[in-house]
Enzyme design. Structure first.
Site, PDB file in Angstrom:
ATOM      1  N   ARG A 106       0.807  -1.216   0.000  1.00 18.16           N
ATOM      2  CA  ARG A 106       0.000   0.000   0.000  1.00 18.16           C
ATOM      3  C   ARG A 106       0.846   1.275   0.000  1.00 18.16           C
ATOM      4  O   ARG A 106       0.321   2.365   0.106  1.00 18.16           O
ATOM      5  CB  ARG A 106      -0.910   0.007   1.234  1.00 18.16           C
ATOM      6  N   GLY A 141      -8.025   3.607  -5.779  1.00 15.80           N
ATOM      7  CA  GLY A 141      -7.902   5.064  -5.667  1.00 15.80           C
ATOM      8  C   GLY A 141      -6.492   5.542  -5.339  1.00 15.80           C
ATOM      9  O   GLY A 141      -5.970   6.458  -5.989  1.00 15.80           O
ATOM     10  N   GLY A 142      -5.853   4.933  -4.346  1.00 13.13           N
ATOM     11  CA  GLY A 142      -4.512   5.347  -3.925  1.00 13.13           C
ATOM     12  C   GLY A 142      -3.505   5.156  -5.049  1.00 13.13           C
ATOM     13  O   GLY A 142      -2.643   6.014  -5.314  1.00 13.13           O
ATOM     14  N   THR A 143      -3.633   4.031  -5.740  1.00 14.27           N
ATOM     15  CA  THR A 143      -2.716   3.712  -6.843  1.00 14.27           C
ATOM     16  C   THR A 143      -2.859   4.727  -7.978  1.00 14.27           C
ATOM     17  O   THR A 143      -1.867   5.129  -8.596  1.00 14.27           O
ATOM     18  CB  THR A 143      -3.033   2.292  -7.371  1.00 14.27           C
ATOM     19  N   ASP A 159     -13.923  -2.662  -3.809  1.00 13.69           N
ATOM     20  CA  ASP A 159     -14.805  -1.608  -3.291  1.00 13.69           C
ATOM     21  C   ASP A 159     -15.627  -0.930  -4.397  1.00 13.69           C
ATOM     22  O   ASP A 159     -16.613  -0.264  -4.104  1.00 13.69           O
ATOM     23  CB  ASP A 159     -13.992  -0.523  -2.570  1.00 13.69           C
ATOM     24  N   MET A 179     -16.949  -5.514   3.576  1.00 11.77           N
ATOM     25  CA  MET A 179     -15.890  -4.532   3.267  1.00 11.77           C
ATOM     26  C   MET A 179     -16.405  -3.449   2.310  1.00 11.77           C
ATOM     27  O   MET A 179     -17.569  -3.453   1.932  1.00 11.77           O
ATOM     28  CB  MET A 179     -14.702  -5.239   2.639  1.00 11.77           C
ATOM     29  N   GLY A 180     -15.518  -2.566   1.912  1.00  9.35           N
ATOM     30  CA  GLY A 180     -15.913  -1.511   0.965  1.00  9.35           C
ATOM     31  C   GLY A 180     -15.308  -0.161   1.293  1.00  9.35           C
ATOM     32  O   GLY A 180     -15.552   0.813   0.601  1.00  9.35           O
ATOM     33  N   GLU A 232     -18.535  -1.731   6.362  1.00  4.87           N
ATOM     34  CA  GLU A 232     -17.536  -1.424   7.401  1.00  4.87           C
ATOM     35  C   GLU A 232     -17.419   0.086   7.658  1.00  4.87           C
ATOM     36  O   GLU A 232     -17.000   0.506   8.729  1.00  4.87           O
ATOM     37  CB  GLU A 232     -16.168  -2.013   7.042  1.00  4.87           C
ATOM     38  N   GLN A 245     -13.535 -11.974   1.314  1.00  3.67           N
ATOM     39  CA  GLN A 245     -14.162 -11.305   0.169  1.00  3.67           C
ATOM     40  C   GLN A 245     -13.176 -11.021  -0.962  1.00  3.67           C
ATOM     41  O   GLN A 245     -13.571 -10.766  -2.087  1.00  3.67           O
ATOM     42  CB  GLN A 245     -14.793  -9.977   0.622  1.00  3.67           C
TER      43      GLN A 245
END
Ligand code: F6P
Length: 374
Positions: free
Chosen positions: A75, A112-114, A136, A178-179, A231, A300
């Site tokens: 990450r 998104g971060g990538t 997500d 998750m999400g 979450e 998941q």
């Protein structure tokens, strides 16, 4: 035409379909366009450290159905890498690696971060193309991300199976889905699995109204309820405090004030970690029904990608090879209806696709009598 050299990496959380995308990109790049491909290991960290793996026909074979990523992932972002116990901006080292390999383009597969990091590398002088992946489904400017369909199937099947216990024991079952801060997965699985209550971050909920909906079911003879809880879902009260602190942080006038507000925000977020268990306990108290929690977690993201994800990842991967051949750089390969579209990274990075409160899934949920906590 000069042979093209392509680097590829996967970053962010692992997601079903990553290997299918690497395979689609790689096979089209090698076979159709006679390009050369290398992989960087463990996301942007591998690019910084120049840790590579050859991606030839042999490495690209037999990976279509395998979960995770053959390249490994992390990450970390270029501007904040942990090196020797310190966080440092390692962009220059990455540009060095890019040049050392005489790359024409770096392909980054991620969420998104990538996308943000990829734009940063573009601004540092690299040719970059991205593919949208995440369970997500919250990447902006694409209809869908690969990984989402598989996770949706897993979460839906979990809700199906949890009906047995809920029904037999006359219990409430709170299923945490998750999400991150987007409700696509909980909403989709909740509607598909027939959850009685669906709570998502985009729609702060009222615990009293949620308990009342469960009690009403009980009075009507249905002594069990399934709650699909995203979450990132929040009560109205929590949302109020959270947004006030976020605003205070953005408007802080001094460093000291910013630090204090950040600390308060951290403490509030820490409390939210136990949200799912708190909700289960509170519903038990308010309804008098027994309640249990199931956290689906990393299940998941694991295992074989669904057929839809394999198709999507292959479609985006192979189109990516075509974009490289055409030198269409600085874009994300986005899914649009049945087709594919290049979207400038500037329009993707920093934006998030959340569930609009008037989305047709929301409307369908209401129409079948699902409580959305509002
Ligand atoms: O982004 C995918 C995701 O699985 C989110 O749904 C979740 O919030 C997050 O990753 C978990 O992150 P990590 O893998 O770092 O625990």
């Amino acid at each position: 035409m000069k042979k093209k050299f392509v680097g590829v990496l996967t970053a962010g959380g692992d997601s079903p379909g990553l290997n299918a995308a690497i395979r689609g990109l790689g096979k089209a790049a090698l076979q159709r366009y006679d390009m050369q491909l290398i992989g960087f290991l463990d996301g942007y960290r591998g690019l910084m450290q120049n840790r590579t793996v050859r991606l030839g026909g042999q490495q690209l074979s037999g990976i279509l159905t395998i979960g995770g990523t053959i390249l490994g992932t992390s990450r970390e972002k270029p501007t904040r890498m942990q090196v020797g116990g310190k966080f440092m901006d390692m962009t220059e080292a990455m540009v060095d690696t890019y040049q050392k390999h005489h790359l024409d383009v770096l392909v980054c597969l991620g969420g998104g971060g990538t996308q943000k990091s990829a734009l940063h590398l573009k601004q540092a002088g690299m040719n970059v193309i991205t593919l949208p992946k995440t369970i997500d489904n919250d990447v902006a400017m694409t209809d869908v991300t690969f990984g989402f369909d598989t996770a949706l199937g897993i979460a839906t099947e979990a809700i199906d199976r949890l009906h047995s216990t809920a029904h037999s024991h006359h219990r409430i079952v709170v299923v945490e889905v998750m999400g991150h801060n987007a409700g696509w997965l909980a909403l989709g699985a909740g509607v598909a699995g027939g959850a009685d209550v669906i709570l998502i971050p985009e729609m702060p909920y009222d615990i009293e109204k949620t308990a009342a909906a469960i009690l009403q079911r009980s009075r009507g003879g249905k002594h069990f309820s399934i709650v699909a809880l995203s979450e990132g879902a929040m009560t109205r009260q929590y949302y109020g405090k959270y947004s006030a602190l976020k605003e205070a942080k953005a408007n802080a006038e001094s460093k000291k004030e910013k630090k204090e507000v950040s600390q308060e925000l951290l403490e509030l977020e820490e409390k939210h970690r136990n949200h799912t268990f708190w909700m289960s306990r509170t519903l038990e108290e308010m309804t008098g029904l027994e309640s249990r929690v199931t956290i689906l977690g990393y299940l998941q993201r694991g295992g074989t990608p669904s057929a839809a994800d394999r198709l999507l990842a292959t479609r985006l991967g192979t189109t990516c090879a075509t974009y490289i051949a055409e030198e269409r750089y600085g874009v994300m390969v986005a899914a649009r209806g049945d087709g594919v579209e290049p979207v400038p990274l500037e329009e993707v990075a920093g934006n998030r696709k959340t569930v609009p409160t008037d989305h047709h899934w929301v409307d369908s949920a209401r129409a079948v009598g699902t409580c959305l906590g509002d």
